[in-house]
Design a protein around this motif. Sequence first.
Motif, PDB file in Angstrom:
ATOM      1  N   ARG A  58       0.768  -4.334  -7.143  1.00 43.52           N
ATOM      2  CA  ARG A  58       1.913  -3.781  -6.400  1.00 43.52           C
ATOM      3  C   ARG A  58       2.575  -2.641  -7.167  1.00 43.52           C
ATOM      4  O   ARG A  58       3.106  -1.719  -6.569  1.00 43.52           O
ATOM      5  N   LEU A  63       4.857  -0.523  -4.735  1.00 43.23           N
ATOM      6  CA  LEU A  63       5.632  -1.487  -3.945  1.00 43.23           C
ATOM      7  C   LEU A  63       6.638  -2.154  -4.873  1.00 43.23           C
ATOM      8  O   LEU A  63       7.676  -2.636  -4.439  1.00 43.23           O
ATOM      9  N   ARG A 111       1.160   7.355  -3.608  1.00 40.16           N
ATOM     10  CA  ARG A 111       0.636   6.125  -3.017  1.00 40.16           C
ATOM     11  C   ARG A 111      -0.704   6.315  -2.328  1.00 40.16           C
ATOM     12  O   ARG A 111      -1.542   5.432  -2.310  1.00 40.16           O
ATOM     13  N   PHE A 142      -4.381  -0.308   0.044  1.00 41.08           N
ATOM     14  CA  PHE A 142      -3.935  -1.654  -0.302  1.00 41.08           C
ATOM     15  C   PHE A 142      -4.285  -2.611   0.821  1.00 41.08           C
ATOM     16  O   PHE A 142      -3.959  -2.373   1.969  1.00 41.08           O
ATOM     17  N   PHE A 149      -3.677  -6.434   1.960  1.00 35.55           N
ATOM     18  CA  PHE A 149      -2.777  -7.556   1.650  1.00 35.55           C
ATOM     19  C   PHE A 149      -3.481  -8.896   1.851  1.00 35.55           C
ATOM     20  O   PHE A 149      -4.385  -9.028   2.672  1.00 35.55           O
ATOM     21  N   ASN A 164      -1.277  -8.264   7.353  1.00 35.41           N
ATOM     22  CA  ASN A 164      -0.156  -7.407   7.758  1.00 35.41           C
ATOM     23  C   ASN A 164      -0.555  -6.310   8.730  1.00 35.41           C
ATOM     24  O   ASN A 164      -0.104  -5.179   8.612  1.00 35.41           O
ATOM     25  N   LEU A 165      -1.409  -6.644   9.688  1.00 32.71           N
ATOM     26  CA  LEU A 165      -1.714  -5.668  10.738  1.00 32.71           C
ATOM     27  C   LEU A 165      -0.460  -5.467  11.590  1.00 32.71           C
ATOM     28  O   LEU A 165       0.425  -6.321  11.617  1.00 32.71           O
ATOM     29  N   PHE A 166      -0.411  -4.342  12.297  1.00 32.98           N
ATOM     30  CA  PHE A 166       0.712  -4.089  13.198  1.00 32.98           C
ATOM     31  C   PHE A 166       0.404  -4.767  14.528  1.00 32.98           C
ATOM     32  O   PHE A 166      -0.536  -4.385  15.217  1.00 32.98           O
ATOM     33  N   PRO A 167       1.198  -5.772  14.925  1.00 35.30           N
ATOM     34  CA  PRO A 167       0.810  -6.618  16.061  1.00 35.30           C
ATOM     35  C   PRO A 167       0.771  -5.891  17.402  1.00 35.30           C
ATOM     36  O   PRO A 167       0.037  -6.307  18.290  1.00 35.30           O
ATOM     37  N   ARG A 183      -8.369  -0.151   7.992  1.00 35.00           N
ATOM     38  CA  ARG A 183      -7.126   0.626   8.046  1.00 35.00           C
ATOM     39  C   ARG A 183      -6.863   1.303   6.700  1.00 35.00           C
ATOM     40  O   ARG A 183      -6.447   2.465   6.646  1.00 35.00           O
ATOM     41  N   ALA A 184      -7.125   0.566   5.609  1.00 37.65           N
ATOM     42  CA  ALA A 184      -6.935   1.151   4.281  1.00 37.65           C
ATOM     43  C   ALA A 184      -7.966   2.252   4.021  1.00 37.65           C
ATOM     44  O   ALA A 184      -7.652   3.314   3.492  1.00 37.65           O
ATOM     45  N   MET A 211      -7.497   5.986   5.317  1.00 38.82           N
ATOM     46  CA  MET A 211      -6.668   6.949   4.593  1.00 38.82           C
ATOM     47  C   MET A 211      -7.444   7.608   3.449  1.00 38.82           C
ATOM     48  O   MET A 211      -6.898   8.396   2.703  1.00 38.82           O
TER      49      MET A 211
END
Lengths: 261, 214
Positions: free
Chosen positions: A47, A52, A85, A90, A92, A96-99, A168-169, A172
């Motif tokens: 982190r 973070l 960053r 990262f 997790f 922690n996906l966006f619902p 998703r990571a 980027m």
Amino acid sequence: MNILEAQKISKRFGTAEVLSDVSFSLTGGETLAILGASGSGKTTLLRCLNFLERPDEGRIILRGDLLYDAALHDKYDDKAIREKRLHFGFVFQSFNLFPQYTAFQNVVLARELAAKTTPEYAADKKKTIEEIHREGMEILDQIGLSNKRDFYPYQLSGGQQQRIAIARALAMRPDILCFDEPTSALDPELTGEVLKVIRSLADKNTTMLIVTHEMQFAREVADTILYMDEGMVIEYGTPEQVMDNPSSDRTKRFLERYTAE
Amino acid sequence: MSFIQVNLNLWNGFQNTLLIFALTLIFSLPLGLLISFGSMSKYRLLRYPINILIWIVRGTPLMLQIMVIFYVPGLIFNAPIASRFNAVIIAFALNYACYFSEIYRGGIQSISKSQYEAGQVLGMTKAQIFFRVILLQVIKRIIPPMSNEIITLVKDTALARIIVVVELLKEAEILATRGMIWPLFFTGVYYLAFVGILTLMFNYAEKRLQYFRA
């Protein structure tokens, strides 16, 4: 050349010293597994690298240039921290996906938002977005979930959600991909598919930092292993050195406990 | 006076009821968000006054607030509020903004910190994280308490008559003073119809957001 050098990272929560003088380095394509019992500071280390948590001391060198110096933290504004960053991806423990977004939208959202300030976007919006979407689909293909592109997170299994989180990571295009116990929140029968994706990334020479409790996996995939206890680096070497010939009793006890499982 | 004539009169008042309702929402929904940010601020100089404001507004009757806003500027500062209607809107907007702010705060604080962190590690700005990730999840969670509050607002509009802003109920009262009692009770049909339509709208909004779970 080293892609990443973490130098003497220290972190305190109040008076508790969570990390003390943790240093390590990563070469391009290297996979480093960070092992340690709960509370050993391994997640905090990860982190700190993603800002973070704010490290109290230490420097982060990226490709030979100073990326971050804790002593200069107050001089970095939000934008500077955001840019730093982006060198790190990262993943997790709890995905922690966006619902409210589909698997595909989860993968491309941040890229689309970031693209909006670029000259390419100003020149040709449609082409820029199409390019991001094409790449997003490629990544979904790569993790074997292109057939789930329009599914919402709640419609996916934990293993699938974590694979989308990895996608998703990856979208980027980070220099270094960090995993924080990527299989700990999964049912045992679902860990395999996630580990398989990570293994395939290792085969493609992705530079990775993996905090894990999967000893067998760490031995197989990692080029280097860092064993931490009470915020300090106890062992740092190849899997053979660390796991077969640990130099400290603490490491031995830890390995016995976890490999017995 | 015929049934239709009475309803034309009531409709006149009801237009004011609708106007108070709509203007209150237009001002208080965004104002409430600002107040909720203020009440969660890490700066005490902002947080404390905002919390005192919320305490005062929630701790006194709306009827009293309407009177204070209408009469006090004239009594103390010799600068009376020219329009009774404006005084009503100011009092309602402030009152509802404070209630909404607490609902917003509850909704915002119920979203896990990890959603913010997921946005952060993807290089998203604070504004992007709030508007693209957090807000819709908050909206989904606060629809039930918000619909409660908004339905209460429909009926609170009747308080405007305390400073003689003629809305639905006042209109019926005027008829009552002329000896016609039944329109007073008949206003209930207007309120029920209005709340019925709102309830359908809230149900629709809830359904629309059922496509995800959070």
